[in-house]
Design a protein around this motif. Sequence first.
Motif, short mmCIF file in Angstrom:
data_model
loop_
_atom_site.label_atom_id
_atom_site.label_comp_id
_atom_site.label_asym_id
_atom_site.label_seq_id
_atom_site.Cartn_x
_atom_site.Cartn_y
_atom_site.Cartn_z
N SER A 9 0.83 -1.20 0.00
CA SER A 9 0.00 0.00 0.00
C SER A 9 0.86 1.25 0.00
O SER A 9 0.49 2.27 -0.61
CB SER A 9 -0.94 0.00 1.21
N ALA A 10 2.03 1.20 0.67
CA ALA A 10 2.92 2.36 0.66
C ALA A 10 3.47 2.61 -0.74
O ALA A 10 3.52 3.76 -1.21
CB ALA A 10 4.07 2.13 1.64
N GLU A 11 3.87 1.56 -1.44
CA GLU A 11 4.33 1.71 -2.82
C GLU A 11 3.23 2.29 -3.69
O GLU A 11 3.48 3.16 -4.54
CB GLU A 11 4.77 0.35 -3.37
N MET A 12 2.02 1.80 -3.48
CA MET A 12 0.89 2.28 -4.27
C MET A 12 0.64 3.76 -4.02
O MET A 12 0.39 4.54 -4.96
CB MET A 12 -0.35 1.44 -3.88
N LEU A 41 11.49 3.39 -4.72
CA LEU A 41 10.21 2.75 -4.43
C LEU A 41 9.45 2.43 -5.71
O LEU A 41 8.84 1.36 -5.84
CB LEU A 41 9.37 3.64 -3.51
N ILE A 42 9.46 3.37 -6.66
CA ILE A 42 8.77 3.13 -7.94
C ILE A 42 9.44 1.99 -8.69
O ILE A 42 8.78 1.11 -9.27
CB ILE A 42 8.75 4.41 -8.79
N SER A 43 10.78 1.97 -8.69
CA SER A 43 11.50 0.89 -9.37
C SER A 43 11.20 -0.46 -8.72
O SER A 43 11.05 -1.47 -9.41
CB SER A 43 13.00 1.17 -9.33
N ALA A 47 9.47 -3.61 -10.51
CA ALA A 47 10.13 -4.92 -10.51
C ALA A 47 9.20 -5.99 -9.96
O ALA A 47 9.15 -7.11 -10.48
CB ALA A 47 11.42 -4.85 -9.67
N ARG A 48 8.44 -5.64 -8.93
CA ARG A 48 7.52 -6.62 -8.36
C ARG A 48 6.40 -6.95 -9.34
O ARG A 48 5.97 -8.10 -9.44
CB ARG A 48 6.93 -6.09 -7.04
N LEU A 49 5.92 -5.95 -10.08
CA LEU A 49 4.84 -6.17 -11.04
C LEU A 49 5.35 -6.76 -12.35
O LEU A 49 4.56 -7.29 -13.13
CB LEU A 49 4.11 -4.86 -11.31
N GLY A 50 6.64 -6.62 -12.61
CA GLY A 50 7.20 -7.13 -13.85
C GLY A 50 6.84 -6.32 -15.07
O GLY A 50 6.80 -6.84 -16.19
N THR A 51 6.60 -5.02 -14.89
CA THR A 51 6.25 -4.17 -16.04
C THR A 51 6.62 -2.74 -15.72
O THR A 51 6.67 -2.33 -14.54
CB THR A 51 4.75 -4.27 -16.37
#
Length: 317
Positions: A9-12, A41-43, A47-51
């Motif tokens: 949620s923090a990344e979002m 954080l955006i990177s 990376a977690r989403l793969g896009t």
Amino acid sequence: MARFDLNRSAEMEVFVRVVDLGGFTHAGRKLRLTPSGVSKLISRLEARLGTRLINRTTRKLTLTEEGQAFYQRAVRILAEMEEAEREAASGAAPRGRLTVNSNIPFGMLHVMPLIPRFLEQHPDVTLDLVLTDTLIDLMQERADVAIRAGPLRTSRLVARKLGTSRMAVVGAPNYLARFRTPKTPADLAEHRGIGWTFPRAIRGWPFKRGDRTEEAVPPPAARASDGEAARRLALGGVGLARLALFHIGPDIEAGRLVPVLQSYNPGDREDIHAVYVGHTAPLPARVRAFIDFLAEHVRVGDPALKRAGDGRWKLVG
């Protein structure tokens, strides 16, 4: 099993702030983070989403298609989290004045029939319903919810999809008897059309031509301020109109309007959304209740047009 991550949620929230404020520096200042911290954080999120979500240049940031979709979802999720926390803390029940602005065809066919049931479930809510096809500024007009069909403008508003509908070019039988049925989009130059008194995102009518989509539109015999007025002009034989099937489906099946140029129909759809201000402050319970009620009870199918054996057009699916 998905990894349990307390920082999602923090990344979002950081991502939404970057989009809203237009850069890492402004977002970092608001969130009390360094620009490099925001960038990391955006990177990590990408990376977690793969896009990739954001295209970075030295001058500006632009959202990718995936980033735009994620932004819309993230705004809604963050607003729902805030609302859940607020309601849990206060035990708020829907009450007060609710102002809803809807385009005329959808409001008449799908919103108004649901109003008695909604008010029965929420007797402490008082509803102001405004039907208009004119685009409004929710903040300026003090509307809680706007219901609109067609492409959405990029904004800080939250959109919740209620349905989708195909489009069709139609004419009344008496009009087609007088002007003949157009065989190709080029024939529209010799026909009469029903246009709009307000600007549209797409000015022409799209038609498929092989692998391409081209636009054509007949010279307007009349212009209408809303979809229902355009429908009635078409029924009266004034000219051809291009309207959503959720609106004119019954007229087609009854033979009051006849689809034309269907072999050139690109199959495009018009989405219907409930739009509201949702991520700058918690949603009032009455607004959340109404949006959830629409999402649960609005039924807009996406049927296709097929010609039956007797030559009449039917909605299928």
